[in-house]
Write an enzyme that holds these catalytic residues in place. Structure first.
Site, PDB file in Angstrom:
ATOM      1  N   GLY A 172       5.789   0.159  -7.723  1.00 56.08           N
ATOM      2  CA  GLY A 172       5.041   0.681  -8.861  1.00 56.08           C
ATOM      3  C   GLY A 172       5.897   1.537  -9.768  1.00 56.08           C
ATOM      4  N   ASP A 173       6.727   2.395  -9.195  1.00 60.08           N
ATOM      5  CA  ASP A 173       7.626   3.238  -9.994  1.00 60.08           C
ATOM      6  C   ASP A 173       8.616   2.395 -10.784  1.00 60.08           C
ATOM      7  OD1 ASP A 173       6.753   5.873  -9.394  1.00 60.08           O
ATOM      8  OD2 ASP A 173       7.687   5.737  -7.424  1.00 60.08           O
TER       9      ASP A 173
END
Length: 412
Positions: A172-173
Site C-alpha cells: 500500500g505504501d
C-alpha cells in the site's frame, strides 16, 4: 552534478521531501531516480524511522539505503522556529514538496499549504496519508496494512480456510508513493504547458493509501454490483480463471504456471501427458475449467513433482506455456535476466562499523533504453548534506549554519 545526471528527464527539478517510512520516500525515490534533486529533511537524532527498520547490523538499514537512494539528507527540527524558517527558505528554491504526515500536522507546525504557497506561489504539493485530506476518516492515522484491508485486498489474499494474509512487503505504501510521483510529474507538466500560475488546489496531489490499493482491485466492486458476486480467497489461484497456480517440483522448488488461455490450455495438457484433458469438450472455457480446478491442479501437480524445476520450466517453454520459477533472494542474485537489464547494481555500502561490502541493490524502473539507469548513490547518512545544502542553496554563512545546527543538535 555528473554529466550523466544532467541528461536525466527530471534534471533541474528540485524536490523537498518531508516524509518518513515508505510512502513519501518512495515518491521521492522515483523522482530522484530520474534526475530530480531530492532534499530529504529528517528529524534530529533518529532521522527517518526507516533507518532502523529491519536493521540487522550497523546503524542504517539496507531498506533505508534502498528507498532513499539518490537523495540528500538535511537535519532540521520542524517543531522549532529555526527549522520552520529554514524549510520555508528551502521551499522558495524548490518545485515540489512531498509529505506523508497525518493530516493537520504541517498546519500545526505552521507549514500548511497556505504558508508553503506564500513562500513559493508555484510549488507543487504532494500529500500522502491513510485516508486523504478530506472525508470523515481524514484525520485518522493510516498505515499500509490498514489500507490494504479497507480497500479489499486483504480479503482476497491467502487460503480460503484461513484468516486473511498479506504480501511480504508494504504494498500500500509503495503504490501510494508511485501515484504521488505520477501526480507530481503531471502537475509539473501541466504547469509547464499552461504557462500560467495555477491555483493551489490544482497544484495539490492528494494520495490516500486505501485509494491507491483500491485502484488495483480491478472489477471487485463492479462484479459485486452487477452479479452479486463476493470474491473470496482462493490461495494461489485467480478466481474464475483456470488452470493457474503454484506447483511444487521434484527437487522441492516451486513454479507458477499460467495456462488458462484456451489455446494455451490445450498445449499445456499435452505437455503434461494428459491429452484427454486437452480434448475434453467440457474443459474448453475458463468457466468450465474453474469448476474442475481441483482435478486439473491435481493432474498438473502430479506431473511437476516427477522432475526438478528446471526441467519443468524447459518442457513448458517448449510447449509455449507461460511459467516461471518462484524465486528467493538467492535465486534473484544469480539470474541472468535481472543482470542483463541492470536490475542488480553493485555498490559499496557500510554494513556495520568497519565492514564495507559490495552489495547488489535493485535497479531503476522503468528502463529507459536497454538497461536500467545507474543508481548514483545510496540512501545517505543522517544529515550528510545539511551544510552543503544550507550553504550552496540558501547561501547561509558558517555562523548561520552553526546556529541552525546547534539548535538541531540540542533537540537530538
Amino acid at each position: 552534478m555528473t554529466d550523466q545526471a544532467t541528461q536525466l528527464p527530471l534534471h533541474g527539478v528540485r524536490v523537498l521531501e518531508l516524509g518518513n517510512y515508505i510512502a513519501a520516500p518512495t515518491a521521492g525515490r522515483v523522482l530522484a531516480d530520474f534526475g530530480a534533486e531530492v532534499i530529504k529533511v529528517e528529524r534530529p537524532g533518529t532521522g527517518d524511522e526507516l533507518r532502523n527498520w529491519r536493521l540487522y547490523a550497523g546503524d542504517v538499514s539496507m531498506l533505508f539505503r534502498t528507498i532513499n537512494r539518490n537523495k540528500k539528507s538535511v537535519v532540521l527540527d520542524l517543531k522549532s522556529e529555526h527549522g520552520r524558517d529554514t524549510v520555508l527558505d528551502l521551499v522558495r528554491h524548490c518545485d515540489v514538496v512531498i509529505e506523508n504526515f497525518r493530516p493537520g500536522t504541517l498546519e500545526r507546525w505552521g507549514l500548511g499549504p497556505a504558508r508553503l504557497e506564500e513562500a513559493n506561489p508555484d510549488v507543487v504539493l504532494a500529500r500522502i496519508s491513510g485516508f486523504g485530506q478530506s472525508g470523515p476518516l481524514a484525520d485518522r492515522p493510516g498505515f499500509a496494512a490498514v489500507a490494504e484491508a479497507m480497500a479489499g485486498m486483504r480479503h482476497l489474499v491467502g487460503e480460503a480456510d484461513r484468516p486473511p494474509s498479506r504480501v511480504g512487503v508494504s504494498l500500500g505504501d509503495s503504490l501510494a508513493g508511485l501515484y504521488a510521483a505520477l501526480g507530481v510529474v503531471m502537475s509539473l507538466f501541466q504547469r509547464e504547458r499552461s504557462g500560467t500560475r495555477m491555483p493551489l488546489h490544482e497544484r495539490t496531489v492528494d494520495v490516500a493509501l486505501y485509494e491507491a490499493v483500491f485502484s488495483m482491485m480491478e472489477s471487485l466492486v463492479p462484479d459485486y454490483l452487477a452479479y452479486g458476486l463476493e470474491r473470496q480467497r482462493v490461495g494461489g489461484r485467480m478466481e474464475g480463471i483456470a488452470p493457474t497456480n503454484a506447483y511444487e517440483c521434484g527437487d522441492g522448488h516451486s513454479v507458477v504456471i499460467a495456462g488458462n488461455g484456451d489455446s494455451i490450455y490445450r498445449r499445456y495438457m499435452h505437455a503434461i501427458g494428459r491429452p484427454e484433458l486437452a480434448d475434453d469438450p467440457t474443459l474448453q472455457s475458463n468457466a468450465e475449467r474453474w469448476e474442475r480446478r481441483e482435478e486439473l491442479d491435481a493432474a498438473i501437480g502430479a506431473w511437476t513433482r516427477t522432475m526438478p524445476r528446471d526441467e519443468v520450466l524447459k518442457a513448458l517453454d517448449a510447449a509455449g506455456v507461460p511459467a516461471g520459477p518462484i524465486y528467493t533472494a538467492a535465486d534473484i542474485c544469480t539470474d541472468e535476466q535481472f543482470a542483463a537489464r541492470g536490475m542488480l547494481q553493485r555498490l559499496p555500502v557500510t554494513v556495520a562499523e568497519g565492514d564495507i561490502r559490495e552489495i547488489d541493490f535493485p535497479g531503476i524502473v522503468p528502463v529507459l533504453g536497454d538497461r536500467s539507469l545507474p543508481v548514483r548513490s545510496l540512501g545517505p547518512d543522517l544529515g550528510q548534506h545539511t551544510r552543503q545544502v544550507l550553504s550552496g542553496l540558501l547561501g547561509k554563512s558558517d555562523e548561520e549554519i552553526d546556529a541552525i545546527v546547534n539548535v538541531t543538535e540540542k533537540k537530538a
